[in-house]
Design a protein around this motif. Sequence first.
Motif, PDB file in Angstrom:
ATOM      1  N   TYR A 155      -2.714  14.590   8.990  1.00  0.00           N
ATOM      2  CA  TYR A 155      -2.119  13.300   8.609  1.00  0.00           C
ATOM      3  C   TYR A 155      -3.195  12.387   8.027  1.00  0.00           C
ATOM      4  O   TYR A 155      -3.776  11.543   8.717  1.00  0.00           O
ATOM      5  CB  TYR A 155      -1.478  12.620   9.829  1.00  0.00           C
ATOM      6  N   PRO A 156      -3.551  12.513   6.748  1.00  0.00           N
ATOM      7  CA  PRO A 156      -4.552  11.635   6.144  1.00  0.00           C
ATOM      8  C   PRO A 156      -3.990  10.202   5.979  1.00  0.00           C
ATOM      9  O   PRO A 156      -2.784   9.997   5.788  1.00  0.00           O
ATOM     10  CB  PRO A 156      -4.833  12.285   4.806  1.00  0.00           C
ATOM     11  N   LYS A 157      -4.908   9.186   6.071  1.00  0.00           N
ATOM     12  CA  LYS A 157      -4.519   7.777   6.000  1.00  0.00           C
ATOM     13  C   LYS A 157      -5.234   7.090   4.842  1.00  0.00           C
ATOM     14  O   LYS A 157      -6.423   7.353   4.597  1.00  0.00           O
ATOM     15  CB  LYS A 157      -4.872   7.057   7.304  1.00  0.00           C
ATOM     16  N   CYS A 158      -4.491   6.154   4.191  1.00  0.00           N
ATOM     17  CA  CYS A 158      -5.067   5.277   3.152  1.00  0.00           C
ATOM     18  C   CYS A 158      -5.076   3.852   3.713  1.00  0.00           C
ATOM     19  O   CYS A 158      -4.074   3.402   4.294  1.00  0.00           O
ATOM     20  CB  CYS A 158      -4.224   5.362   1.877  1.00  0.00           C
ATOM     21  N   TYR A 159      -6.198   3.139   3.576  1.00  0.00           N
ATOM     22  CA  TYR A 159      -6.297   1.794   4.154  1.00  0.00           C
ATOM     23  C   TYR A 159      -6.792   0.820   3.106  1.00  0.00           C
ATOM     24  O   TYR A 159      -7.448   1.204   2.125  1.00  0.00           O
ATOM     25  CB  TYR A 159      -7.237   1.803   5.366  1.00  0.00           C
TER      26      TYR A 159
ATOM     27  N   ASN B 230      -3.529  10.370  -4.028  1.00  0.00           N
ATOM     28  CA  ASN B 230      -3.643   9.098  -4.748  1.00  0.00           C
ATOM     29  C   ASN B 230      -2.951   7.984  -3.955  1.00  0.00           C
ATOM     30  O   ASN B 230      -1.851   8.179  -3.425  1.00  0.00           O
ATOM     31  CB  ASN B 230      -3.003   9.190  -6.137  1.00  0.00           C
ATOM     32  N   CYS B 231      -3.617   6.812  -3.892  1.00  0.00           N
ATOM     33  CA  CYS B 231      -3.086   5.669  -3.155  1.00  0.00           C
ATOM     34  C   CYS B 231      -3.172   4.420  -4.075  1.00  0.00           C
ATOM     35  O   CYS B 231      -4.240   4.166  -4.667  1.00  0.00           O
ATOM     36  CB  CYS B 231      -3.879   5.449  -1.869  1.00  0.00           C
ATOM     37  N   THR B 232      -2.075   3.633  -4.184  1.00  0.00           N
ATOM     38  CA  THR B 232      -2.042   2.432  -5.046  1.00  0.00           C
ATOM     39  C   THR B 232      -1.759   1.198  -4.201  1.00  0.00           C
ATOM     40  O   THR B 232      -1.176   1.307  -3.108  1.00  0.00           O
ATOM     41  CB  THR B 232      -0.980   2.575  -6.138  1.00  0.00           C
ATOM     42  N   MET B 233      -2.148  -0.009  -4.711  1.00  0.00           N
ATOM     43  CA  MET B 233      -1.975  -1.255  -3.951  1.00  0.00           C
ATOM     44  C   MET B 233      -1.921  -2.417  -4.939  1.00  0.00           C
ATOM     45  O   MET B 233      -2.278  -2.283  -6.119  1.00  0.00           O
ATOM     46  CB  MET B 233      -3.111  -1.428  -2.960  1.00  0.00           C
ATOM     47  N   LYS B 234      -1.525  -3.638  -4.454  1.00  0.00           N
ATOM     48  CA  LYS B 234      -1.434  -4.848  -5.265  1.00  0.00           C
ATOM     49  C   LYS B 234      -2.541  -5.831  -4.912  1.00  0.00           C
ATOM     50  O   LYS B 234      -2.467  -7.002  -5.275  1.00  0.00           O
ATOM     51  CB  LYS B 234      -0.081  -5.508  -5.076  1.00  0.00           C
ATOM     52  N   CYS B 235      -3.496  -5.448  -4.153  1.00  0.00           N
ATOM     53  CA  CYS B 235      -4.592  -6.340  -3.742  1.00  0.00           C
ATOM     54  C   CYS B 235      -5.861  -5.870  -4.401  1.00  0.00           C
ATOM     55  O   CYS B 235      -6.571  -4.990  -3.867  1.00  0.00           O
ATOM     56  CB  CYS B 235      -4.741  -6.366  -2.226  1.00  0.00           C
TER      57      CYS B 235
ATOM     58  N   LEU C 274       0.854  -1.202   0.000  1.00  0.00           N
ATOM     59  CA  LEU C 274       0.000   0.000   0.000  1.00  0.00           C
ATOM     60  C   LEU C 274       0.883   1.243   0.000  1.00  0.00           C
ATOM     61  O   LEU C 274       1.756   1.398   0.861  1.00  0.00           O
ATOM     62  CB  LEU C 274      -0.917   0.002   1.237  1.00  0.00           C
ATOM     63  N   ARG C 275       0.662   2.139  -1.001  1.00  0.00           N
ATOM     64  CA  ARG C 275       1.525   3.314  -1.129  1.00  0.00           C
ATOM     65  C   ARG C 275       0.663   4.570  -1.443  1.00  0.00           C
ATOM     66  O   ARG C 275      -0.309   4.478  -2.177  1.00  0.00           O
ATOM     67  CB  ARG C 275       2.549   3.133  -2.256  1.00  0.00           C
ATOM     68  N   ILE C 276       1.112   5.750  -0.886  1.00  0.00           N
ATOM     69  CA  ILE C 276       0.522   7.063  -1.226  1.00  0.00           C
ATOM     70  C   ILE C 276       1.504   7.760  -2.125  1.00  0.00           C
ATOM     71  O   ILE C 276       2.677   7.953  -1.765  1.00  0.00           O
ATOM     72  CB  ILE C 276       0.242   7.914   0.020  1.00  0.00           C
ATOM     73  N   LEU C 277       1.055   8.109  -3.316  1.00  0.00           N
ATOM     74  CA  LEU C 277       1.940   8.718  -4.289  1.00  0.00           C
ATOM     75  C   LEU C 277       2.173  10.187  -3.955  1.00  0.00           C
ATOM     76  O   LEU C 277       1.292  10.889  -3.478  1.00  0.00           O
ATOM     77  CB  LEU C 277       1.317   8.597  -5.673  1.00  0.00           C
ATOM     78  N   GLY C 278       3.384  10.639  -4.249  1.00  0.00           N
ATOM     79  CA  GLY C 278       3.687  12.047  -4.061  1.00  0.00           C
ATOM     80  C   GLY C 278       4.735  12.253  -2.965  1.00  0.00           C
ATOM     81  O   GLY C 278       5.121  11.319  -2.254  1.00  0.00           O
ATOM     82  N   PRO C 279       5.231  13.518  -2.849  1.00  0.00           N
ATOM     83  CA  PRO C 279       6.275  13.825  -1.864  1.00  0.00           C
ATOM     84  C   PRO C 279       5.710  13.823  -0.436  1.00  0.00           C
ATOM     85  O   PRO C 279       4.508  13.944  -0.213  1.00  0.00           O
ATOM     86  CB  PRO C 279       6.741  15.223  -2.268  1.00  0.00           C
ATOM     87  N   VAL C 280       6.614  13.676   0.507  1.00  0.00           N
ATOM     88  CA  VAL C 280       6.259  13.755   1.934  1.00  0.00           C
ATOM     89  C   VAL C 280       7.202  14.768   2.578  1.00  0.00           C
ATOM     90  O   VAL C 280       8.436  14.609   2.479  1.00  0.00           O
ATOM     91  CB  VAL C 280       6.389  12.386   2.626  1.00  0.00           C
TER      92      VAL C 280
END
Length: 862
Positions: free
Chosen positions: A91-95, A51-56, A32-38
Amino acid sequence: MTRAPGPRGCLLVCLGVYLAAAAMLANDPCDLRILGPVPVFAEHGRSISLNCTMKCPAASKGWETSLRKSERRHDLFWTWTSVVVGEWITYPKCYAIYPGGHSITNTTIVAYDLPLDPTIHALGYIELGADATAICEVARAVPLTDAKADLLLDATTLSGTTLINGDTLITEAIVPTDMPGNHTLECRVTTDLDVVTRRVEQFIYVHSFPEPVLNVKEANTLVGVDVNITCTLPETDPSEALITIKGSTTLKTCEGSSEITCNSILKAQKEDNAMNIECEARLRSLNITKSTFLTLNVTYGPEFSLSLCPITRTWLEGATATFSCKADGNPGPYVQCTKDGGANVIGDWPGIMKNQSGVYQCLARNYYGSSNWNVTVDVEYEPKFIDSLCLGSLAWLEGTRATFSCEADGNPTPHIECAKDGGPNAIGHWPNITRQDSGTYLCKASNKHGTSVKNVEVTVEYGPEFSDSLCPGTLMLVEGTNIRHFCEADGNPRPYIVCTKDDGHNEIGRRPVITLHNSGTYRCNASNRHGIALKDVAVTVEYLPEFTDQLCPSSLTLLEGVQDAPAEFFCKADGKPAPLVECIKDGDMNGFGQWPNITRGDSGFYRCNANNPHGVAVKNITVAIEYGPKFNSSLCPSPLTWIEGTPVTFSCRANGNPIARVECSKDGGQNAIGDWKKIGRNESGTYRCIATNRHGSDVKDVRATVESKPTVLHIEIKPSTSIYHKQSVTLRCQADGLPAPTYQWRTPYHSSLSYSVDNSTVTISETEFHHSGLYECEVSNKHGRDAQRVEIHVKDTLPILLGAIMGAAALAAVAGISAKMYLLHRAQISQKYQLSKAQEPPNAENPTNSYVKMPQFEICDA
């Protein structure tokens, strides 16, 4: 506004979050990944996409954030959302939730705010060497801890101080002013984020502008002397300058490019005293001015003027005023004002009187002369009617000529108007008196200090006549009200009115309560000694209750003793069906129209209620009963007893409403009521007292008696104060006084005395030698006493010759011997008398008034 953390602190936080996320990814099967700089930097209040990407692909996925999400979308391997950045750091979260577990990753959003353009506060023109400060204000400089504002002069940064006020950054610095000419002042704003830079410039000019020099040689001068004025301006930068010499007007203007000198001559006038002479210098290119001032002192003699000492003063009697009079002059003159050579009146005048009117002579003096001035004082007072010139009542006959005259005293002369019911002024000649002229005329005498009011009652007799206002052709009556008369006619004397319906036996007014059966047409007959008038009245009954002032006045004034009260005594209400009206006083029924004889007890407050099936109406009425004057012994006692020479108060009053005017006089003289400083006997007598008001008069005679202390007028002695032995004498004491005095005598011997009935007269039938002495008459009454004395002298009778003078010598010898023996015998008697009187006790009543008197003898030589 919540203050955002600085970028350095934000980076440390974000680094920690990033490392934790990296550790989680190592064990994350969905990657699980959030695209873009931090961290993500975004402008506060703007929207950004995450934007958030995943393999599931079969996982349930989404976002969790405290920010407002405006949009969310998903597909097999992606999830993204649009958020509004409303917090400074979040601090937004992607799940992702999948079979056997879940994955979570987050990122950091740091917000910033763009500052507004800075504002410079600095003078555009600054004098060489002057202290000058520049201020730069930057609004909405967020984050404040990372923003910086610098002030630069000609690209050189100035040393200054910075403070924060709310979300505003403020930098202040001192501007150098040691170099003349144009300069550029800049405010530059930067932040550590290097997100935005703001800057603003302002041009300033440093100039050289010294004070002008003013020189006046004759600053203290007499009227008419030439005053030389010089104004000098040293060299300036910029060099083009203009100087102006000013007094009450512009005297001279000079210009140049280097040092300028300007001269002017002013002929001194008295108006120039205390005038400021100004030397004004102006840099024309910069429109900057500087001035130097000097005050001119012009001396001159006194002069009066209307502004300093008005020639007329108008004051009000009884008021307090200040007599002020000044004169122009330099030095200031001494001023005094007198009337007819009296004292100086300048100052406060308390309680102004009429006799202070007149012309006052004012004199002003100083070192340069004197001046005279007259001031007229006019004392004014409010109007007052004169009873003899403005009678309270007038009686006119219809069709005759008359003059309405009314005068009043006042200053200024009052304007007098007499009008009836607000009509035109009635004063003057009336060529033809009509019945409409009767009534009460309100006379007003007015000047600017007040108004005096007097009522003049005009009576005009005429025959009866109906009018719609007094006897309407159609009439609405309220069921249940009390009514005796509904139709009246104009006329004087007042007409007698009878209104009958149909056969003449259904006269409205004889039934105390109106009913619907009273509807119909009534024939009303009005008559007095001048004629008869007829009128038909259509009466209708049935209305909703409603009180009006015309049908039910709020206040009534009635006359005591009136039989069968007239129509205006009633209270009516309009309505249909006719309402019932009841008027109640103090809880007792006392309805109008039920008074066979008006008494004082009928006065008071009445509450009237009107009722019918449609509602209720209520109204309060005040009834006042007036009556003629009447004397009684408590208000006007008789008889009166006064004491001569003392102050007394003659008081006599009478009952009556309105309050009766009482006058008492004796033998047609002046009114005696009031205070008498010293009463005399001639004030005794009968005083005729008359009490009057508009309802009649009463008369009473008051008997006054003036009493006095007694006075002995005279003691009458018959035959005289010198009497012969054995002779009768009468003393009569005459005295005056009221009540009649009592008499008391003090005598040297009490026997052989007889008194009159009133003790005023004492008689000695045969006087003895011991009756000689002082006799005192004392008179007294309840007001005092008085006394008077006389002296009685008892003398011996002539010796009887025993023989003829021409007889024998022997007989003469015998006579001589007898005479000597008689003298010896009388001397012995006198000695015994003196001894007995010396041993006699003093008069117990008044020991000081007991007297001893030696007998007197007359010796006749043989």
